[in-house]
Design an enzyme around this catalytic site. Structure first.
Site, mmCIF file in Angstrom:
data_model
loop_
_atom_site.group_PDB
_atom_site.id
_atom_site.type_symbol
_atom_site.label_atom_id
_atom_site.label_comp_id
_atom_site.label_asym_id
_atom_site.label_seq_id
_atom_site.Cartn_x
_atom_site.Cartn_y
_atom_site.Cartn_z
ATOM 1 N N ARG A 40 0.818 -1.222 0.000
ATOM 2 C CA ARG A 40 0.000 0.000 0.000
ATOM 3 C C ARG A 40 0.852 1.273 0.000
ATOM 4 N NH1 ARG A 40 -5.160 -1.376 3.940
ATOM 5 N NH2 ARG A 40 -6.576 -1.954 2.255
ATOM 6 N N LYS A 206 -18.843 -16.411 2.842
ATOM 7 C CA LYS A 206 -20.282 -16.209 2.993
ATOM 8 C C LYS A 206 -20.988 -15.685 1.750
ATOM 9 C CE LYS A 206 -20.151 -15.226 7.925
ATOM 10 N NZ LYS A 206 -20.271 -14.131 8.909
ATOM 11 N N GLY A 375 -7.998 -7.739 -0.748
ATOM 12 C CA GLY A 375 -8.012 -8.589 0.437
ATOM 13 C C GLY A 375 -7.329 -9.927 0.263
ATOM 14 N N GLY A 398 -12.504 -3.981 1.795
ATOM 15 C CA GLY A 398 -13.912 -3.581 1.875
ATOM 16 C C GLY A 398 -14.288 -2.584 0.795
HETATM 17 C C1 3PG Z 1 -8.735 -1.555 4.962
HETATM 18 O O1 3PG Z 1 -7.686 -2.053 5.392
HETATM 19 O O2 3PG Z 1 -9.666 -2.240 4.513
HETATM 20 C C2 3PG Z 1 -8.850 -0.065 4.922
HETATM 21 O O3 3PG Z 1 -7.665 0.560 5.289
HETATM 22 C C3 3PG Z 1 -10.005 0.408 5.768
HETATM 23 O O4 3PG Z 1 -9.833 0.045 7.114
HETATM 24 P P1 3PG Z 1 -11.111 -0.109 8.056
HETATM 25 O O5 3PG Z 1 -11.853 -1.318 7.573
HETATM 26 O O6 3PG Z 1 -10.590 -0.236 9.447
HETATM 27 O O7 3PG Z 1 -11.947 1.151 7.869
HETATM 28 MG MG MG Z 2 -11.303 -3.558 6.377
#
Ligand code: 3PG
Ligand code: MG
Length: 418
Positions: A40, A206, A375, A398
């Protein structure tokens, strides 16, 4: 509508408030927090270099972890400043606060092209509340606002949304960074009118987490391949026995509607035809979270659609791998989101790795685009050293999921239109 980008900005001598997503994994080693994956940070370098070249004063703001609104030493951004300086090849001044005196002083001392990184903005509870007074404090050092934090763009927080609104109200410009621009291009525009066949591979635990994405992609994809534990909720919907596999009985109706929609839309919707099953045994050992460590005994291939009683399905099997790889090989556009099994455990990583390999192989053919949605999938590709063999890997978790669902991300909505 297209958003303003850093390319469009004149920032010479201006204070650029730059929101980045430096929420990187850290591990404690000999009492020090060490970054275990700097993806990142590396991903923001093009934006930083461009703004430095343009003569801006870069004030970087980020969050790390979820410190719940108070200072938490293990979640300090200090090690990130050191790493950034190393990667950028120039000094990065770290300020151990994100608002107030210390920030004002450090920014006053800046010359054009200098870089400052402020401490974790989530050390203040007001950040996540998107508190206007806090946004005002942050905005004290902002002539221009840039958001390169795609991974946090689904959050309407002070640093991702509030500051941008304030800067815009004052007549200042709010632009997307180059990483943000790339994320929106690949996860957005490229999938809007994909070259066909468009093959989507969806995994994860899920159905309920992925149903909005499934629903939207059923409008666009030619083929959808399902893996991960969510496949068992689909099997439940088809009347099969799922043994001890992870299932969501509450999502069975949802799964049925997705299957019906695939029929109507003429989307080839494939579910695993075989799997790797094992017996789960709770041990006396506890994991980091204090939960009993589970051992998986006697992993074996199961070619029956019913999972044997007492066992759980933990990966897709070899026949499924073959079928999915064949679909991937015909694609012109590929979207991969979610692992095919419990890939963190190497006994159940073969399916995820084989599908990742198939995606990488297909990408090497001319004209094929592969997009990896955040992710776990990115983790799996990196682990298999296939990260540079695909077209694009998202830095969002997310955020990429919400964006693929078709949601308007608050961090993007707040940027100036072209
Ligand atoms: C992540 O790692 O998904 C983002 O940096 C957002 O983090 P958060 O889900 O704690 O808001
Ligand atoms: Mg997150």
């Amino acid at each position: 509508m297209a958003k303003l980008t850093v390319r469009d900005l004149d920032v010479r001598g201006k204070r650029v408030f730059l929101r980045v997503d430096y929420n990187v994994p850290l591990e404690e080693k000999d009492g020090q927090m060490v970054i275990t994956d700097a993806t990142r940070i590396t991903a923001t370098l093009p934006t930083l270099k461009l703004l430095i070249e343009k003569g801006g004063k870069l004030i970087l703001t980020a969050h790390l972890g979820r410190p719940k609104g108070k200072p938490e030493p293990t979640m300090s951004l200090k090690p990130v400043a050191a790493k950034l300086s190393e990667l950028l090849g120039k000094p990065v001044t770290f300020v151990d606060d994100c608002v107030g005196e210390k920030v004002a002083k450090a920014v006053d001392a800046m010359k054009d092209g200098d870089v400052v990184l402020l401490e974790n903005v989530r050390f203040y509870a007001a950040e996540e509340k998107n508190d206007p007074a806090f946004a005002e404090q942050l905005a004290q050092v902002a002539d221009v606002y840039v958001n390169d934090a795609f991974g946090a763009a689904h959050r309407a927080h002070a640093s991702t949304e509030g500051v941008a609104r304030l800067v815009a109200r004052r007549g200042g410009k709010c632009a997307a960074g180059l990483l943000m621009e790339r994320e929106l291009k690949f996860l957005g525009d490229e999938l809007e009118k994909p070259a066909r066949p468009f093959v989507v591979i969806l995994g994860g635990a899920k159905v309920s987490d992925k149903i909005k994405v499934i629903d939207r992609l059923l409008e666009k994809a030619d083929t959808i391949l399902i893996g991960g534990a969510m496949a068992y909720t689909f099997r439940l919907a088809q009347g099969y026995q799922t043994g001890k596999s992870l299932v969501e009985p509450d999502a069975v109706e949802t799964a049925k509607s997705a299957l019906a929609k695939a029929e109507v839309k003429n989307v080839k919707f494939l579910l695993p035809v075989d799997d790797i099953v094992a017996t789960l045994v709770k041990t006396d050992k506890l994991d980091k979270k204090g939960k009993p460590v589970i051992e998986f005994l006697n992993p074996s291939v199961n070619s029956n659609m019913n999972v044997p009683a007492g066992t759980a399905g933990l990966d897709i099997g070899p026949m499924t791998v073959k079928a999915y790889a064949a679909e991937v090989a015909t694609a012109k556009t590929i979207l991969l989101n979610g692992p095919m099994g419990l890939f963190e455990n190497k006994q159940f990583a073969a399916g995820t790795n084989a599908v990742a390999q198939a995606v990488a192989d297909a990408t090497q053919k001319s004209g094929v685009k592969s997009i990896i949605g955040g992710g776990d999938s990115v983790k799996a590709l990196n682990k298999a050293k296939l990260g540079d063999k695909v077209t694009f890997m998202s830095t969002g978790g997310g955020a990429s999921l919400e964006f693929l669902e078709g949601a308007v991300l608050p961090g993007v909505a707040a940027l100036s239109d072209k």
